[in-house]
Structure formats: structure tokens, C-alpha cells
Design an enzyme around this catalytic site. Structure first.
Site, PDB file in Angstrom:
ATOM      1  N   HIS A 142       0.834  -1.141   0.098  1.00 18.67           N
ATOM      2  CA  HIS A 142      -0.061   0.058  -0.015  1.00 18.67           C
ATOM      3  C   HIS A 142       1.124   1.391   0.001  1.00 18.67           C
ATOM      4  O   HIS A 142       0.820   1.870  -1.041  1.00 18.67           O
ATOM      5  CB  HIS A 142      -0.823  -0.016   1.023  1.00 18.67           C
ATOM      6  CG  HIS A 142      -1.794  -1.074   1.219  1.00 18.67           C
ATOM      7  ND1 HIS A 142      -2.713  -1.633   0.068  1.00 18.67           N
ATOM      8  CD2 HIS A 142      -2.163  -2.016   2.198  1.00 18.67           C
ATOM      9  CE1 HIS A 142      -3.481  -2.722   0.360  1.00 18.67           C
ATOM     10  NE2 HIS A 142      -2.937  -2.957   1.535  1.00 18.67           N
ATOM     11  N   ASP A 188      -4.940  -8.413  -2.844  1.00 18.31           N
ATOM     12  CA  ASP A 188      -5.443  -8.037  -1.512  1.00 18.31           C
ATOM     13  C   ASP A 188      -6.787  -8.856  -1.032  1.00 18.31           C
ATOM     14  O   ASP A 188      -6.668  -9.928  -0.665  1.00 18.31           O
ATOM     15  CB  ASP A 188      -5.497  -6.703  -1.304  1.00 18.31           C
ATOM     16  CG  ASP A 188      -5.579  -6.167   0.243  1.00 18.31           C
ATOM     17  OD1 ASP A 188      -5.270  -6.965   1.063  1.00 18.31           O
ATOM     18  OD2 ASP A 188      -5.525  -4.830   0.281  1.00 18.31           O
TER      19      ASP A 188
END
Length: 459
Positions: free
Chosen positions: A276, A327
Site C-alpha cells: 500500500h 489483496d
């Protein structure tokens, strides 16, 4: 598993093939024992060749929580307050509370089938669901890791397993909450789990096992330091700076922002993947790029959770590398991750073709090449259609309406921006043809098993 390779020379012939140096015409790729033995461009097809119109190298998926595939779409009802990652996380905690290792295996297999059908050929499984329902260790402390490895074996996807160290609920070694009991290990138990995961991984042809401190809020500085001997030359992945609250909490704890603190206190280098890294200052962005670490970007999940947008332009200008991941697996599609990565930048800058490296460059081609190279590095492998590498190949249907009359970089652009997974025809992983006409060979069985598990978990 059908269509397994038998070790003999076999050849695939592609009219268009994306090689490391760019698109080539009439390419024969010779396979032996799951790897590419020869690549011959400008060739003539032979009678024994399996012929296809177009080939891309399989895309690495550098960040997955496979068990979350089972809750896709179940967290889209508005709550009484502002919804965020933190409210989504509470729903996730409740969902996973009842899962057994068999449940995890079935859900992971579903996710891995969809990854292969969607153009991903290797997954970085950031795996933190370790223990039984009360938080106690199984007799085999790595039993949950064995479940996701078994799912990889069931489906054929390449596996980089990243067993997660998760010890605390927040910065400053705050005690974990009861809802986190299934995740929590100290360093001694983590070392045993890591050793067990390595033993289970030997059953797969080219599995990699790395190290994953969950986040700066979930491990202590001492633990982060003590993990280094275990990591050695292995991939090291960490969640970092995903949320504004995380940044604020890190500042309150240390006086430093998360990426700044990590770069000052750990030996971050090309082994690392910063997952991220959404909220960075300009100086953090440049320093992260110069460290050699790969930025692990998950645009679909980051959009679903309302995380924000990664500062990709400044990161790339500083020489940074990136890859993509699915994810939370709310939607699994390699091309969609790339498309959304570019579209987020277009919406922010009110411009087009932001991630093309220079004038005249193809945006789709640069996106694909960047994510392929960075994602493979983050997973401890090399990516591409080249001699010596695993035969991880995706073929496209050039009769698809979005693909007709395309050649060269127009194929990549049309795949990323106009068709996505609907144009995928076949997928080979380690030389095995696992997907034909867009469907994985064991899809029906995997869906049946998945549906039975979901009936129990959602009831």
C-alpha cells in the site's frame, strides 16, 4: 489435475508474443519440465506445435488474503457512522471466526482458480490466519499455512507464501484484542510456524517462503529487528501507511510517519515489499523508491476500502518499482488492477496516459511491464517469457471484439483498458495448461466445495 506436463519437449507457437524486449511475431516457445527451454522468434510452425494467436507472460499477484474471498460483497451495507477500513475490519474478524483449515483450503482454491482465469500465475499469500477458533495453536502450528499451500497444489498456481507475524493491536505493543487471537504469535512460535510452512512448501514445484511482519502497529521494533536473521535473502513484506489513522497513530507513538520510521529503523532494500504505502510525503516517496523496495499496490481493494491513492508519479520519477495485488479479493482481475491504477491517477491529475514512461509510449505496455518486473521481484522470482524461467504464460483470444485487428502494444492496451479477463483464453503455469477457453480445468469441483463452505459460514 488435468493437462500436467510429462517432462518431454513440447512447443507452443504464438503469432504474437510479448518477450522481454517487446512484441515479436511467430514465436515458438519450447517447454521442458515446466520451464522454457527455447524461445525462437520469426519461426515457422511445426506440425506438433500447439498454436495460439497471442501470448503474454503471466502476471504476479504480490499481495493476497485468500480467505477473504469468501466475504466479497458482504461488507457493502452502510453502517450508522462513517464506514472505513476499520469498520470493514470488524466485519472481516467476525467472518473468519468460524473457519477451519478445510474451509480455508476451499476458499483459497476458489480464489486461486479465479486468479489463474484472470491472468495471475503466481500469488504472494500474506497469510495471518494461523490458529484454532479459540486462538490456540494446532498440533501442527503451520496447519493453516498447509491449507493454503494445498489449495495452490489443487489449482496449480505458483506460490510465494508469506507467513505473517502479528503480535499486537497497536503501536507501542498494545495487547491484542480477543478478535485477533487467531492471528497472534510471539517470535518463538512464529519461528516454529515458519519452519513448518517451509516443510509443507516443499510439496510444490517452485514455492518460495518469505517473511511478513504484519505492520508497524502489529509488531514491536525489537521483533522487527529480530526477524532479520530469519529473513536473510527472502522476500520481506509489510503493510504500511495504508490509512490516515495509521499515520496519525504512528506519529503519536514515535514522532515519525510510518514509512519514515521504517526506513530509519530497518534495513529496507530490494528484498522488501511495502504494501500500500498510500500516505507518504514527498521525501518519504523518494526515499522509498531509492531503497529499492517494491511498492505493493492493490487498486481494487484500496478503492473498495476508501484508502486513497498512491503517489505513483513521484515514485516512478525517483526510480521506484511497483507490482499489483488482489489483496481482499473482492474482485480478481489482473487487467482491472492495472486499469484502475492508471485511472486513479487520471482522475487525480485530470490527465491521460499518466503512467506511460515518455512521449509515444504505450500506457498498457508500460503498466504491464512495470507490474510484471516489480511483482516478480517482490515474490522472489523472475517474470517473463524467456529461457530458463517457468512457463507461466497467458494466451489471449484475438477474436474478442476488443482485440480484433490489434498488433504489438495495441494488444496490451486493448487487454488492459478494453477487455480484461474476458479476452483470456488459455493459461499455462509451470508448463501445465490449467485454463482453456477462459475456464480452469477444476473450476466445477472447486465451486462445489466453495459453495458448501459458504453455506456453513454465512448461515
Amino acid at each position: 489435475m488435468s493437462a500436467r506436463s510429462d517432462g518431454r519437449h513440447r512447443s507452443l507457437f504464438f503469432e504474437h508474443c510479448l518477450l522481454p524486449e517487446g512484441w515479436a511475431r511467430n514465436v515458438r516457445v519450447t517447454l521442458e519440465q515446466g520451464r522454457i527451454a527455447a524461445v525462437d522468434a520469426g519461426a515457422e510452425p511445426s506440425p506438433g506445435d500447439e498454436r495460439h494467436p497471442c501470448a503474454l507472460p503471466g502476471m504476479p499477484n504480490l499481495h493476497s488474503h485468500a480467505f477473504q474471498r469468501g466475504m466479497a460483497g458482504l461488507a457493502e451495507q452502510r453502517g450508522p457512522a462513517n464506514d472505513s477500513f476499520w469498520t470493514w475490519r470488524e466485519i472481516m474478524y467476525r467472518f473468519v471466526q468460524r473457519m477451519t483449515p478445510d474451509d480455508v483450503r476451499a476458499i483459497a482454491a476458489m480464489a486461486y482458480v479465479e486468479m489463474l482465469e484472470g491472468g495471475f500465475t503466481r500469488v504472494g499469500e500474506f497469510h495471518y490466519l494461523h490458529h484454532d477458533r479459540e486462538g490456540g495453536a494446532f498440533a501442527d502450528v503451520a496447519q493453516m499455512s498447509a491449507a493454503v499451500l494445498a489449495a495452490a497444489g489443487d489449482t496449480g498456481i505458483g506460490m510465494t507464501l508469506l507467513p505473517v507475524l502479528y503480535s499486537y493491536a497497536g503501536f507501542g505493543a498494545q495487547p491484542p484484542a480477543p478478535t485477533q487471537a487467531r492471528f497472534v504469535n510471539d517470535l518463538d512460535r512464529y519461528a516454529r510456524l515458519f519452519e513448518g510452512a517451509q516443510a509443507h512448501a516443499r510439496a510444490l514445484p517452485d514455492a518460495v517462503v518469505g517473511v511478513a511482519p504484519h505492520s508497524l502497529r502489529a509488531v514491536s521494533p525489537d521483533q522487527l529487528r529480530d526477524l532479520e536473521p530469519l529473513a536473510k535473502a527472502r522476500p520481506v513484506h509489510i503493510h504500511i501507511a495504508e490509512q490516515v489513522k495509521e499515520v496519525d497513530d504512528c506519529l503519536a507513538w514515535s514522532g515519525r510517519r510510518p514509512v519514515e520510521w521504517l526506513l530509519n529503523n530497518a534495513e529496507v532494500d530490494a528484498r522488501w515489499c511495502l504494501v500500500h504505502a498510500t500516505h507518504m510525503t514527498e521525501s518519504e516517496t523518494v526515499a522509498a523508491a531509492r531503497s529499492g523496495a517494491v511498492a505493493g499496490l492493490c487498486p481494487i481493494t484500496e478503492a473498495n476500502l476508501g484508502d486513497g491513492l498512491f503517489p505513483v508519479e513521484a515514485f516512478l520519477q525517483a526510480g521506484g518499482r511497483y507490482g499489483i495485488g488482489s489483496d481482499s479479493n473482492v474482485l480478481i482481475d489482473a487487467a482491472e488492477e492495472l486499469r484502475l491504477l492508471e485511472y486513479g491517477q487520471r482522475l487525480t491529475r485530470r490527465a491521460r496516459n499518466v503512467m506511460a514512461r515518455e512521449s509515444g509510449r504505450s500506457t498498457g505496455a508500460d503498466l504491464y511491464a512495470g507490474a510484471l518486473t516489480g511483482g516478480a521481484a517482490a515474490l522472489g522470482v523472475e517474470g517473463g517469457i524467456a529461457v530458463g524461467l517457468p512457463a507461466d504464460i497467458v494466451s489471449l483470444n484475438l477474436d474478442h471484439p476488443a482485440m480484433v485487428h490489434r498488433a504489438g502494444d495495441a494488444i496490451t492496451d486493448s487487454f488492459v483498458f478494453a477487455s480484461g479477463r474476458s479476452a483470456i483464453d488459455c493459461v499455462w503455469r509451470h508448463g501445465d495448461k490449467l485454463v482453456s477457453e477462459g475456464r480452469h480445468h477444476v473450476r466445477d469441483r472447486v465451486v462445489r466445495d466453495y459453495a458448501k463452505v459458504l453455506e456453513t459460514l454465512i448461515a
